[in-house]
Write a protein that holds these residues in place. Sequence first.
Motif, PDB file in Angstrom:
ATOM      1  N   ARG A  11      54.731  30.645  55.110  1.00  0.00           N
ATOM      2  CA  ARG A  11      53.616  31.591  55.294  1.00  0.00           C
ATOM      3  C   ARG A  11      54.150  32.995  55.092  1.00  0.00           C
ATOM      4  O   ARG A  11      55.088  33.406  55.745  1.00  0.00           O
ATOM      5  CB  ARG A  11      53.015  31.434  56.700  1.00  0.00           C
ATOM      6  CG  ARG A  11      52.520  30.039  56.956  1.00  0.00           C
ATOM      7  CD  ARG A  11      51.933  29.919  58.340  1.00  0.00           C
ATOM      8  NE  ARG A  11      50.559  30.406  58.397  1.00  0.00           N
ATOM      9  CZ  ARG A  11      49.893  30.554  59.556  1.00  0.00           C
ATOM     10  NH1 ARG A  11      50.491  30.332  60.712  1.00  0.00           N
ATOM     11  NH2 ARG A  11      48.637  30.940  59.543  1.00  0.00           N
TER      12      ARG A  11
ATOM     13  N   PRO B  47      51.614  24.286  65.015  1.00  0.00           N
ATOM     14  CA  PRO B  47      50.544  25.279  64.842  1.00  0.00           C
ATOM     15  C   PRO B  47      49.802  25.503  66.150  1.00  0.00           C
ATOM     16  O   PRO B  47      49.417  24.546  66.819  1.00  0.00           O
ATOM     17  CB  PRO B  47      49.619  24.652  63.782  1.00  0.00           C
ATOM     18  CG  PRO B  47      50.022  23.216  63.682  1.00  0.00           C
ATOM     19  CD  PRO B  47      51.444  23.135  64.127  1.00  0.00           C
ATOM     20  N   GLU B  48      49.656  26.780  66.513  1.00  0.00           N
ATOM     21  CA  GLU B  48      49.039  27.095  67.814  1.00  0.00           C
ATOM     22  C   GLU B  48      47.567  26.743  67.848  1.00  0.00           C
ATOM     23  O   GLU B  48      47.065  26.210  68.811  1.00  0.00           O
ATOM     24  CB  GLU B  48      49.173  28.598  68.085  1.00  0.00           C
ATOM     25  CG  GLU B  48      50.323  28.925  68.973  1.00  0.00           C
ATOM     26  CD  GLU B  48      50.334  30.379  69.366  1.00  0.00           C
ATOM     27  OE1 GLU B  48      49.271  30.939  69.692  1.00  0.00           O
ATOM     28  OE2 GLU B  48      51.440  30.955  69.334  1.00  0.00           O
ATOM     29  N   HIS B  49      46.890  27.081  66.762  1.00  0.00           N
ATOM     30  CA  HIS B  49      45.439  26.847  66.697  1.00  0.00           C
ATOM     31  C   HIS B  49      45.143  25.975  65.470  1.00  0.00           C
ATOM     32  O   HIS B  49      45.407  26.367  64.343  1.00  0.00           O
ATOM     33  CB  HIS B  49      44.717  28.197  66.610  1.00  0.00           C
ATOM     34  CG  HIS B  49      43.222  28.092  66.630  1.00  0.00           C
ATOM     35  ND1 HIS B  49      42.391  29.174  66.757  1.00  0.00           N
ATOM     36  CD2 HIS B  49      42.386  27.012  66.541  1.00  0.00           C
ATOM     37  CE1 HIS B  49      41.115  28.784  66.741  1.00  0.00           C
ATOM     38  NE2 HIS B  49      41.094  27.474  66.605  1.00  0.00           N
TER      39      HIS B  49
ATOM     40  N   THR C 210      43.036  33.037  69.216  1.00  0.00           N
ATOM     41  CA  THR C 210      43.823  33.488  68.064  1.00  0.00           C
ATOM     42  C   THR C 210      43.186  32.877  66.806  1.00  0.00           C
ATOM     43  O   THR C 210      42.391  31.946  66.909  1.00  0.00           O
ATOM     44  CB  THR C 210      45.282  32.992  68.172  1.00  0.00           C
ATOM     45  OG1 THR C 210      45.269  31.553  68.254  1.00  0.00           O
ATOM     46  CG2 THR C 210      45.975  33.548  69.405  1.00  0.00           C
ATOM     47  N   ASP C 211      43.524  33.401  65.640  1.00  0.00           N
ATOM     48  CA  ASP C 211      43.005  32.819  64.402  1.00  0.00           C
ATOM     49  C   ASP C 211      43.659  31.450  64.164  1.00  0.00           C
ATOM     50  O   ASP C 211      44.816  31.248  64.523  1.00  0.00           O
ATOM     51  CB  ASP C 211      43.324  33.734  63.206  1.00  0.00           C
ATOM     52  CG  ASP C 211      42.447  34.975  63.194  1.00  0.00           C
ATOM     53  OD1 ASP C 211      41.396  34.983  63.867  1.00  0.00           O
ATOM     54  OD2 ASP C 211      42.838  35.951  62.508  1.00  0.00           O
TER      55      ASP C 211
ATOM     56  N   ASP D 225      45.799  28.566  62.635  1.00  0.00           N
ATOM     57  CA  ASP D 225      46.991  28.511  61.779  1.00  0.00           C
ATOM     58  C   ASP D 225      46.831  27.423  60.730  1.00  0.00           C
ATOM     59  O   ASP D 225      47.354  27.522  59.634  1.00  0.00           O
ATOM     60  CB  ASP D 225      48.224  28.195  62.641  1.00  0.00           C
ATOM     61  CG  ASP D 225      48.418  29.240  63.702  1.00  0.00           C
ATOM     62  OD1 ASP D 225      48.794  30.358  63.343  1.00  0.00           O
ATOM     63  OD2 ASP D 225      48.144  28.943  64.899  1.00  0.00           O
TER      64      ASP D 225
ATOM     65  N   TYR E 177      44.182  33.749  56.799  1.00  0.00           N
ATOM     66  CA  TYR E 177      45.577  33.392  56.511  1.00  0.00           C
ATOM     67  C   TYR E 177      45.985  32.010  57.025  1.00  0.00           C
ATOM     68  O   TYR E 177      47.168  31.731  57.188  1.00  0.00           O
ATOM     69  CB  TYR E 177      46.536  34.477  57.013  1.00  0.00           C
ATOM     70  CG  TYR E 177      46.825  35.486  55.926  1.00  0.00           C
ATOM     71  CD1 TYR E 177      47.604  35.102  54.824  1.00  0.00           C
ATOM     72  CD2 TYR E 177      46.308  36.762  55.947  1.00  0.00           C
ATOM     73  CE1 TYR E 177      47.862  35.991  53.801  1.00  0.00           C
ATOM     74  CE2 TYR E 177      46.544  37.668  54.933  1.00  0.00           C
ATOM     75  CZ  TYR E 177      47.326  37.277  53.852  1.00  0.00           C
ATOM     76  OH  TYR E 177      47.574  38.154  52.834  1.00  0.00           O
ATOM     77  N   ALA E 178      45.001  31.156  57.236  1.00  0.00           N
ATOM     78  CA  ALA E 178      45.325  29.791  57.698  1.00  0.00           C
ATOM     79  C   ALA E 178      45.879  28.969  56.542  1.00  0.00           C
ATOM     80  O   ALA E 178      45.604  29.241  55.375  1.00  0.00           O
ATOM     81  CB  ALA E 178      44.062  29.127  58.238  1.00  0.00           C
ATOM     82  N   GLU E 179      46.657  27.963  56.874  1.00  0.00           N
ATOM     83  CA  GLU E 179      47.076  26.956  55.882  1.00  0.00           C
ATOM     84  C   GLU E 179      46.004  25.878  55.858  1.00  0.00           C
ATOM     85  O   GLU E 179      45.507  25.461  56.913  1.00  0.00           O
ATOM     86  CB  GLU E 179      48.421  26.346  56.292  1.00  0.00           C
ATOM     87  CG  GLU E 179      49.559  27.341  56.315  1.00  0.00           C
ATOM     88  CD  GLU E 179      49.865  27.927  54.940  1.00  0.00           C
ATOM     89  OE1 GLU E 179      49.715  27.203  53.935  1.00  0.00           O
ATOM     90  OE2 GLU E 179      50.231  29.115  54.872  1.00  0.00           O
TER      91      GLU E 179
END
Length: 258
Positions: free
Chosen positions: A253, A30-32, A199-200, A202, A223-225
């Motif tokens: 996702r 996950p990027e963020h 970014t939002d 993840d 839309y995060a997990e």
Amino acid sequence: MFDKMKLWKNNNDSIDLQDRIDNIKAQPIPEHVAIIMDGNGRWAKKRTLPRVAGHHEGAKVVRKITRFANQLGVKTLTLYAFSTENWKRPKMEVDFLMKLPSEFLQTFLPELIEENVQVKMIGNKSILPAATLKAIDEAIQSTAHNDGLVLNFAMNYGSRAEIIEAVKNVLIDAQSGIIDDEKLTEEVFSSYLMTNELTDPDLLIRTSGEIRLSNFMLWQLAYAEFWFTDVLWPDFGEEHFVEAVEVFQKRQRRFGGV
Ligand code: IPE
Ligand code: IPE
Ligand code: MG
């Protein structure tokens, strides 16, 4: 004999963990990652210690998890450190929490610089004590040229306040003709938020067993997990972070698609 068994078990556990790290690294990380670091007070209470002892211990975990996230290749780590509602706490606890960034950064900043981490902050700076703000600003400035992990502290942050502030700025720009209702897309609105350079998230992690957002990144987490754990923040370790990423990597996702 007993000690040998214990040693063998510990070695085996750490080998297991290394395998798991290798596995998650072979898939998209996950990027963020955003974390609601909760449970410091309860951690202290369990040990009949003052609540601030939990915050002190929690700061050490911030250091450990920052290093680990960086090693894994996470691009942004947002940590909820103090909410706009946390001012309701006893003055002594608030004072301690306001001193924590300078204490933490005093020992940790050289390491952050060395490890190519960029420090950022979201939240309302205007009512932070001058010394708190100075420590954070110094960290931001002295890591600004780094291009590794973004370590983003949510300090005196509240998502509703952030959204209201964004709306006010949109209104100001509308008055001066910079923006109008047609130009105001989701993307443009995002650029008015404090997270405009990010970014939002993840993946959202919250510790301590509470299943709520407590006014954290309401827009950005659309839309995060989500991954929740009963583990209290001061007990949070690499193995828990790995578990969260493993669960994330197994999720599908869809972003509204099929
Ligand atoms: C999280 O731990 C840290 C902050 C909110 C600053 P808490 O202090 O909320 O710990 P609990 O929830 O009381 O156990
Ligand atoms: C959320 O935790 C804020 C931070 C972790 C900084 P709280 O402990 O303040 O949240 P509530 O009160 O349980 O919702
Ligand atoms: Mg709490």
